[in-house]
Scaffold this active site. Sequence first.
Site, short mmCIF file in Angstrom:
data_model
loop_
_atom_site.label_atom_id
_atom_site.label_comp_id
_atom_site.label_asym_id
_atom_site.label_seq_id
_atom_site.Cartn_x
_atom_site.Cartn_y
_atom_site.Cartn_z
N GLY A 53 8.09 3.98 3.17
CA GLY A 53 8.88 5.19 3.40
C GLY A 53 10.04 4.89 4.31
O GLY A 53 10.39 3.73 4.55
N LYS B 85 1.36 -3.09 9.02
CA LYS B 85 2.43 -2.10 8.95
C LYS B 85 3.69 -2.69 9.58
O LYS B 85 3.64 -3.23 10.68
CB LYS B 85 2.02 -0.83 9.70
CG LYS B 85 3.12 0.23 9.75
CD LYS B 85 2.68 1.43 10.56
CE LYS B 85 1.60 2.18 9.83
NZ LYS B 85 1.22 3.42 10.56
N ASP C 64 1.44 14.43 14.34
CA ASP C 64 1.71 14.29 12.91
C ASP C 64 0.42 14.44 12.10
O ASP C 64 0.16 13.67 11.16
CB ASP C 64 2.37 12.94 12.62
CG ASP C 64 2.98 12.89 11.22
OD1 ASP C 64 3.28 13.96 10.67
OD2 ASP C 64 3.13 11.77 10.68
N ILE D 198 0.84 -1.21 0.00
CA ILE D 198 0.00 0.00 0.00
C ILE D 198 0.87 1.25 0.00
O ILE D 198 0.58 2.22 -0.70
CB ILE D 198 -0.94 0.00 1.21
CG1 ILE D 198 -1.90 -1.20 1.14
CG2 ILE D 198 -1.72 1.30 1.29
CD1 ILE D 198 -2.81 -1.32 2.35
N GLY E 50 9.03 2.74 7.47
CA GLY E 50 8.52 1.40 7.32
C GLY E 50 7.67 1.28 6.07
O GLY E 50 7.79 2.08 5.14
#
Length: 467
Positions: free
Chosen positions: A41, A61, A155, A38, A44
């Site tokens: 970066g 993830k 974030d 998907i 991860g």
Amino acid sequence: MSDEAATRWKSTTGPDQEVWLPRPGDVIAGRYQLEHSIGDGGMGAVVAARHLQLGEPLAVKFLHPRLAADAASVERFFREARAASRIKSEHVIRVHDVGMTEHGLPYIAMELLEGADLGQLVARGPLPIPLAVDCVLQASEALAEAHAAGIVHRDIKPSNLWLAQRRDGSALVKVLDFGISKLASVEGDAKLTETQAVFGSPAYMSPEQIRSAKRVDHRTDVWALGVVLYELLSAHVPFDADNVAGVLAAITADRPHPIHAFRPEVPPALEKLVLACLVKDPARRASLNDLASGLRPFATPSGLLSADRIDRADKPSVSLIPPAARPSVPAFAVTETVLDLAPTRRRRMWLFGSSIGGIVLLGLGALALRAWLASTGPVSTPLSRSATAEPSDAPSAEHSTFESPPPPPVTSATRVGIVPSATASAEPPPEPTPQPRPPRIRPVPSASQPVRPAPPTTAPPISEDRR
């Protein structure tokens, strides 16, 4: 896995990721089969997968091996996943599982979303004002619950706000990567742009976050929401420069560009609210409650519901973890106790009151009887006489308080108090038969019986011998 999926996997991964990232078709933890990538970066990568036993699609993830070698980074990775799972808002992505692969890669299994992030939508142009307002309100609702649990996202940006749809077709915003930006402060990672490639960007950082990312609180998320709303309305960021250093300098020193310069139809009240979120001093910056209240006039009914929930949840000092349960008596036991003891208590009190009342009544009755007897005295009893009866003793005055009836006429043969002579009959006269005490009625003398005064009662009777 199909050839199309394999091609898509390779197209989204670089050479470095192909070395460490699990391959399509691999099974993680014996239950998650990987399908396609998907995104990836510097921190991860995220891979689509399917639960083998449940058949449910989900996302996995993985933490980059460079960070997985640091125990503190791994702990923060898992801690933030657990924190996100504690937030039960529908606007936070659901976390299903965490663990380590056979090769030592930390992973998080989470909800797989359909739709697009707001970064992709705003790249096409500014959003309609009601949609932009609703998206910010839904994201604020998730952050309000996070702040109440002591969690700061740090974030917030359009690419971390996912726009999906509910079953009824209404918009649903999900906040992604909850708290993962804390990993951006790992010591030794000097490449700010690389660290923020997936999890953040300097354009959304608050002035206090630029100075120290470790010493920020929930107010830094309010700043980021102000930047996001500015961008959704104008398709521009409030602080821009040619490089990262210029952006950071503008954030700390410059005023934001006015929104109406990019989009004149934005209401002045809405623009003023955005600028209130971009105050550089955190103490003077708008709160989530201020933001929610100011957005109400521009929100849809769905957005108003989020504003109501923000008003109730925006309490950063309150934890969502429920306190330890205190031992208590079940409700049914209390009810039985009340029903069982109440009649007994009432009966005891009634008996006690009745006893006291009876004692008081008896005492009053005794006092009344004593007073009555004192006022009336003893009652005399008249003796009945016949025409041929012998004389009888007159009643003593000490037993009567009423006037004694007049004595019968004295004859030569009888006299009150005189002992009969020797010539009289030796047989004593018969004693009168006791009669029942008649009512206390004073006798009225007849006309043929003259009324004579009663003989003196103080002198003793004189006998014949003493004469």
